[in-house]
Design a protein around this motif. Structure first.
Motif, PDB file in Angstrom:
ATOM      1  N   ALA A 101      60.758  -6.160  31.325  1.00 27.69           N
ATOM      2  CA  ALA A 101      60.535  -4.854  31.963  1.00 27.69           C
ATOM      3  C   ALA A 101      61.852  -4.159  32.257  1.00 27.69           C
ATOM      4  O   ALA A 101      61.981  -2.939  32.093  1.00 27.69           O
ATOM      5  CB  ALA A 101      59.726  -5.034  33.242  1.00 27.69           C
ATOM      6  N   THR A 102      62.851  -4.940  32.707  1.00 34.84           N
ATOM      7  CA  THR A 102      64.170  -4.378  32.969  1.00 34.84           C
ATOM      8  C   THR A 102      64.772  -3.804  31.691  1.00 34.84           C
ATOM      9  O   THR A 102      65.285  -2.680  31.665  1.00 34.84           O
ATOM     10  CB  THR A 102      65.111  -5.461  33.522  1.00 34.84           C
ATOM     11  OG1 THR A 102      64.532  -6.061  34.676  1.00 34.84           O
ATOM     12  CG2 THR A 102      66.473  -4.885  33.868  1.00 34.84           C
ATOM     13  N   ASP A 104      63.235  -2.895  28.982  1.00 34.24           N
ATOM     14  CA  ASP A 104      62.484  -1.717  28.540  1.00 34.24           C
ATOM     15  C   ASP A 104      62.919  -0.471  29.309  1.00 34.24           C
ATOM     16  O   ASP A 104      62.980   0.626  28.747  1.00 34.24           O
ATOM     17  CB  ASP A 104      60.989  -1.945  28.732  1.00 34.24           C
ATOM     18  CG  ASP A 104      60.398  -2.891  27.689  1.00 34.24           C
ATOM     19  OD1 ASP A 104      61.080  -3.140  26.674  1.00 34.24           O
ATOM     20  OD2 ASP A 104      59.281  -3.362  27.903  1.00 34.24           O
ATOM     21  N   SER A 105      63.232  -0.651  30.593  1.00 36.57           N
ATOM     22  CA  SER A 105      63.703   0.469  31.403  1.00 36.57           C
ATOM     23  C   SER A 105      65.032   0.990  30.883  1.00 36.57           C
ATOM     24  O   SER A 105      65.253   2.204  30.787  1.00 36.57           O
ATOM     25  CB  SER A 105      63.840   0.038  32.866  1.00 36.57           C
ATOM     26  OG  SER A 105      64.376   1.079  33.651  1.00 36.57           O
ATOM     27  N   SER A 108      64.515   2.823  27.674  1.00 34.56           N
ATOM     28  CA  SER A 108      63.899   4.138  27.842  1.00 34.56           C
ATOM     29  C   SER A 108      64.929   5.239  28.041  1.00 34.56           C
ATOM     30  O   SER A 108      64.634   6.421  27.838  1.00 34.56           O
ATOM     31  CB  SER A 108      62.922   4.121  29.024  1.00 34.56           C
ATOM     32  OG  SER A 108      63.613   4.099  30.270  1.00 34.56           O
ATOM     33  N   PHE A 513      66.233   2.619  42.566  1.00 35.75           N
ATOM     34  CA  PHE A 513      65.451   2.756  41.341  1.00 35.75           C
ATOM     35  C   PHE A 513      64.909   1.395  40.904  1.00 35.75           C
ATOM     36  O   PHE A 513      63.762   1.284  40.451  1.00 35.75           O
ATOM     37  CB  PHE A 513      66.271   3.372  40.209  1.00 35.75           C
ATOM     38  CG  PHE A 513      65.454   3.552  38.958  1.00 35.75           C
ATOM     39  CD1 PHE A 513      64.624   4.660  38.817  1.00 35.75           C
ATOM     40  CD2 PHE A 513      65.471   2.598  37.947  1.00 35.75           C
ATOM     41  CE1 PHE A 513      63.825   4.812  37.689  1.00 35.75           C
ATOM     42  CE2 PHE A 513      64.680   2.735  36.819  1.00 35.75           C
ATOM     43  CZ  PHE A 513      63.854   3.855  36.700  1.00 35.75           C
ATOM     44  N   MET A 514      65.724   0.358  41.041  1.00 34.28           N
ATOM     45  CA  MET A 514      65.316  -0.988  40.638  1.00 34.28           C
ATOM     46  C   MET A 514      64.086  -1.449  41.420  1.00 34.28           C
ATOM     47  O   MET A 514      63.232  -2.158  40.889  1.00 34.28           O
ATOM     48  CB  MET A 514      66.492  -1.940  40.849  1.00 34.28           C
ATOM     49  CG  MET A 514      66.244  -3.354  40.393  1.00 34.28           C
ATOM     50  SD  MET A 514      67.762  -4.335  40.397  1.00 34.28           S
ATOM     51  CE  MET A 514      68.239  -4.244  42.115  1.00 34.28           C
ATOM     52  N   LYS A 518      61.124  -4.002  40.013  1.00 33.25           N
ATOM     53  CA  LYS A 518      60.026  -3.306  39.339  1.00 33.25           C
ATOM     54  C   LYS A 518      60.531  -2.240  38.368  1.00 33.25           C
ATOM     55  O   LYS A 518      59.834  -1.856  37.444  1.00 33.25           O
ATOM     56  CB  LYS A 518      59.102  -2.662  40.370  1.00 33.25           C
ATOM     57  CG  LYS A 518      58.400  -3.650  41.284  1.00 33.25           C
ATOM     58  CD  LYS A 518      57.545  -2.916  42.320  1.00 33.25           C
ATOM     59  CE  LYS A 518      56.913  -3.898  43.289  1.00 33.25           C
ATOM     60  NZ  LYS A 518      56.131  -3.192  44.352  1.00 33.25           N
ATOM     61  N   PHE A 519      61.703  -1.719  38.607  1.00 34.32           N
ATOM     62  CA  PHE A 519      62.315  -0.670  37.777  1.00 34.32           C
ATOM     63  C   PHE A 519      61.357   0.501  37.562  1.00 34.32           C
ATOM     64  O   PHE A 519      61.179   0.999  36.459  1.00 34.32           O
ATOM     65  CB  PHE A 519      62.817  -1.241  36.444  1.00 34.32           C
ATOM     66  CG  PHE A 519      64.075  -2.034  36.599  1.00 34.32           C
ATOM     67  CD1 PHE A 519      65.310  -1.422  36.513  1.00 34.32           C
ATOM     68  CD2 PHE A 519      64.028  -3.396  36.889  1.00 34.32           C
ATOM     69  CE1 PHE A 519      66.478  -2.146  36.693  1.00 34.32           C
ATOM     70  CE2 PHE A 519      65.184  -4.120  37.076  1.00 34.32           C
ATOM     71  CZ  PHE A 519      66.413  -3.496  36.975  1.00 34.32           C
ATOM     72  N   ASP A 520      60.787   0.940  38.689  1.00 35.53           N
ATOM     73  CA  ASP A 520      59.843   2.060  38.634  1.00 35.53           C
ATOM     74  C   ASP A 520      60.275   3.237  39.493  1.00 35.53           C
ATOM     75  O   ASP A 520      59.526   4.200  39.649  1.00 35.53           O
ATOM     76  CB  ASP A 520      58.450   1.592  39.083  1.00 35.53           C
ATOM     77  CG  ASP A 520      58.431   1.045  40.508  1.00 35.53           C
ATOM     78  OD1 ASP A 520      59.492   1.058  41.191  1.00 35.53           O
ATOM     79  OD2 ASP A 520      57.351   0.601  40.945  1.00 35.53           O
ATOM     80  N   ARG A 532      67.673  11.021  36.576  1.00 36.19           N
ATOM     81  CA  ARG A 532      67.452   9.985  35.558  1.00 36.19           C
ATOM     82  C   ARG A 532      66.627  10.528  34.392  1.00 36.19           C
ATOM     83  O   ARG A 532      66.897  10.220  33.225  1.00 36.19           O
ATOM     84  CB  ARG A 532      66.771   8.771  36.170  1.00 36.19           C
ATOM     85  CG  ARG A 532      66.736   7.574  35.212  1.00 36.19           C
ATOM     86  CD  ARG A 532      66.036   6.383  35.834  1.00 36.19           C
ATOM     87  NE  ARG A 532      66.255   5.189  35.023  1.00 36.19           N
ATOM     88  CZ  ARG A 532      65.547   4.851  33.932  1.00 36.19           C
ATOM     89  NH1 ARG A 532      64.580   5.671  33.514  1.00 36.19           N
ATOM     90  NH2 ARG A 532      65.806   3.749  33.263  1.00 36.19           N
TER      91      ARG A 532
END
Length: 656
Positions: A101-102, A104-105, A108, A513-514, A518-520, A532
């Motif tokens: 998930a990290t 992928d963030s 992105s 942000f982290m 969750k990086f959401d 961002r």
């Protein structure tokens, strides 16, 4: 490049550094002769070569986006931020924090590569003796967590970063695999100029010898010595001010103002005294590349004409040179690079690359490219007159565009220069533009949002657009930049404005942000999320718009002469190829809305093969509608625009 003596392992200001120690051996040597010039003759230092003539080592199909993470800090969730705090107090990030998930963030944001900073095992203040690792002496460690540029073992990784230090190398190998699975490539540092005061590898492959293990310490210099020595003289710890005393003055069994080194070695920045100055890189020792103390070359030189030869031809040249003629340190760094390539690392960022000979880079980089032709090779170089040497002779893919575009953009943001400087800098490297890495932050530079730089991350957005779209050059961003991190934490060693690279610390805007992994953006402000999103839009455009790898059209000079609302607070240019045509305009003013009529020169209209009429424009950085039409006359195109303060437009020309 640092501007404060205590930042980045206490580097001296680069203007002084590059006139003395940075290009070779010693702060006491003001200028050394041909050893510092290209090995094929001084004329190659000043005669630009086109990329076609030079046959660059790396050909790419898109503009890389490099996301730099300071690995120790990136995943840390603790927020105490106590000056000189321990790992328990301030926390430390781990390899395992880079979850799918990290990654992928990060992806992105448009990232194609992750530069994991601080990977090789460097000196730090921490007890890992149960894993067979000797303690480092705080008297020769910067900060508590240590400088990542004082490497003590190139064949293993920083134990702080592992959940199980006994398996730290396996954990990094797993991170390489996860990064690849996420569709990105891995870059790590190699520091060719210096190593930690006490270098000892616990993990070197069979047959690999430590730096200095076979040195003759009875002489100051020998060709195959890895270090330079102050013969028959013990090393003395420098006299340090209260601001930079080991561990901030905290009591520690090893803090006694002593470090056992006999004979003393020359310090990393080239200082020759047995007791270096507090502003020297006293935690490191200088590597010998086969240059005598008086500056004479003692290594094989490239034959004349090799600035136009391919990387394969460079490799072939070095294959016919007897190993005995090549200094020991050259072999050792090739062994290091090959080791990490075998682990799956995709490229290297070379620290202070101009402090070692260009011929060495031909040797090392041609060996790297022989193993992996697609390896990305990035060099920290700050002397514009030598840029072409490092590209054409040294076979670097990319160099920092710091002493040039970065410095000018920072000055414009701060109101100390105007946009005419951008075109000047662009022209100065036009023949090597695709090899110049563009950035506004990295671990050496002040955070944009710091009071010392801009005090507001949005003030750099026009500069970011220009930096990202001006040429075929890749773009680097530093973690936290995309959410406006201001770097004001007092971590201990050094001063705020840059996020500390020496101590354990949390990075607040990034941590928000982290959001506990969750990086959401769950804890981020609206402004941070908006910033961002802007970065993500821009960086993804940078390698998805084919025109940004095409040609450049100057709109700045002609429009300054038109006096139709265009001034030196604006910067406009075009980028185009056979399939796309872009008009890019940025307003650097933070207070003024600019209304203008932008003219396209007749030569550009003809080159684009546009007939008179109205052509729609699509705004690529926003979803604003309706789009503003581009109205053309028979001789030139005109676009009527209004730009809000700090607004940029990337306009794609459509069909009539």
């Amino acid at each position: 490049m640092p501007t404060h003596a205590l930042v980045k392992r206490c580097k001296q200001p680069y203007q002084l550094l590059l006139t003395s120690a940075a290009l070779l051996l010693s702060a006491q040597v003001a200028a050394l002769p041909s050893a510092l010039q290209p090995e094929v003759g001084a004329q190659h230092a000043v005669v630009p070569k086109t990329t076609a003539e030079a046959q660059p080592a790396f050909v790419r199909s898109e503009k890389p986006v490099i996301y730099q993470v300071f690995t120790r800090l990136f995943g840390n969730t603790q927020t105490a931020n106590i000056p000189w705090g321990t790992k328990a107090q301030n926390g430390v990030g781990k390899f395992s924090d880079f979850t799918p998930a990290t990654l992928d963030s990060i992806k992105s944001l448009g990232a194609s590569h992750i530069w994991y900073t601080g990977i090789p095992h460097h000196a730090l203040v921490g007890d890992y003796t149960q894993y067979g690792i000797g303690n480092d002496d705080p008297d020769v460690v910067k900060g508590r967590a240590g400088s990542p540029y004082a490497v003590k073992d190139y064949y293993n990784v920083n134990p702080d970063l592992a959940d199980d230090p006994a398996k730290r190398l396996q954990e990094f190998e797993a991170l390489i695999a996860r990064t690849h699975e996420a569709g990105m490539q891995v870059i790590i540092d190699i520091v060719p100029n210096h190593v930690a005061r006490h270098y000892k590898s616990l993990s070197a492959p069979k047959g690999v010898r430590d730096f200095g293990a076979d040195d003759n310490t009875q002489v100051s210099y020998a060709k195959h010595n890895d270090f330079y020595y102050v013969v028959d003289t013990p090393f003395k710890v420098p006299l340090l001010s209260d601001a930079i005393k080991p561990l901030g003055g905290e009591s520690h069994p090893q803090v006694d103002g002593k470090f056992d080194e006999f004979p003393a070695k020359w310090t990393g920045n080239g200082a020759r005294a047995a007791q270096p100055d507090a502003n020297d890189w006293y935690e490191t020792v200088k590597i010998n590349y086969g240059i005598t103390p008086d500056g004479r070359i003692d290594y094989p030189q490239l034959p004349s004409g090799y600035e136009t030869k391919s990387v394969a031809e460079h490799y072939a040249f070095w294959q016919q040179v007897p190993d005995s003629e090549i200094p020991s340190a050259w072999h050792k760094f090739n062994q290091i690079a090959q080791y990490w390539l075998d682990k799956g690392v995709d490229g290297f960022r070379f620290d202070m690359a101009e402090m070692v000979p260009v011929a060495f880079w031909s040797y090392l980089n041609s060996h790297i490219k022989h193993t992996n032709p697609d390896a990305l090779l990035l060099a920290e170089v700050y002397t514009p007159s030598r840029y072409r040497d490092y590209i054409h002779l040294g076979k670097m893919d990319y160099l920092y565009d710091k002493v040039g575009l970065y410095d000018s953009l920072k000055a414009i943001i701060q109101g100390k220069a105007d946009t005419r400087a951008i075109e000047r800098d662009r022209k100065s490297v036009a023949d090597i533009a695709e090899h110049m890495l563009h950035f506004l932050e990295n671990h050496d530079e002040q955070r944009i949002a710091s009071p010392e730089f801009a005090g507001d991350p949005t003030k750099a957005l026009p500069a970011m657009v220009v930096s990202t779209t001006l040429s075929q050059a890749p773009t680097l961003i530093y973690f936290g930049q995309e959410v406006g991190e201001d770097g004001n934490e007092d971590a201990g060693f050094g001063k705020p404005s840059r996020t500390s690279i020496f101590d354990y610390i949390g990075v607040p805007a990034h941590q928000r942000f982290m959001n506990m992994g969750k990086f959401d953006g769950g804890q981020s402000s609206k402004q941070e999320l908006s910033l961002r999103a802007y970065y993500a839009k821009l960086l993804n455009l940078s390698h998805s718009l084919s025109a940004l790898s095409g040609e450049y059209g100057d709109l700045h000079k002609a429009n300054l002469a038109q006096e139709k609302g265009y001034d030196t607070g604006l910067f406009a240019f075009s980028r185009f190829d056979e399939t796309q045509k872009l008009i890019i305009v940025s307003n650097f003013s933070s207070t003024e809305t600019k209304s203008l009529t932008l003219a396209l020169p007749e030569t550009l209209v003809n080159q684009w093969q546009l007939n008179p009429g109205a052509y729609p424009l699509k705004e690529m950085l926003s979803d604003k509608k309706p789009t503003t039409p581009l109205t053309l006359t028979t001789k030139e195109g005109q676009v009527t625009l209004t730009l809000a303060p700090l607004e940029s437009k990337v306009l794609l020309v459509g069909e009539k």
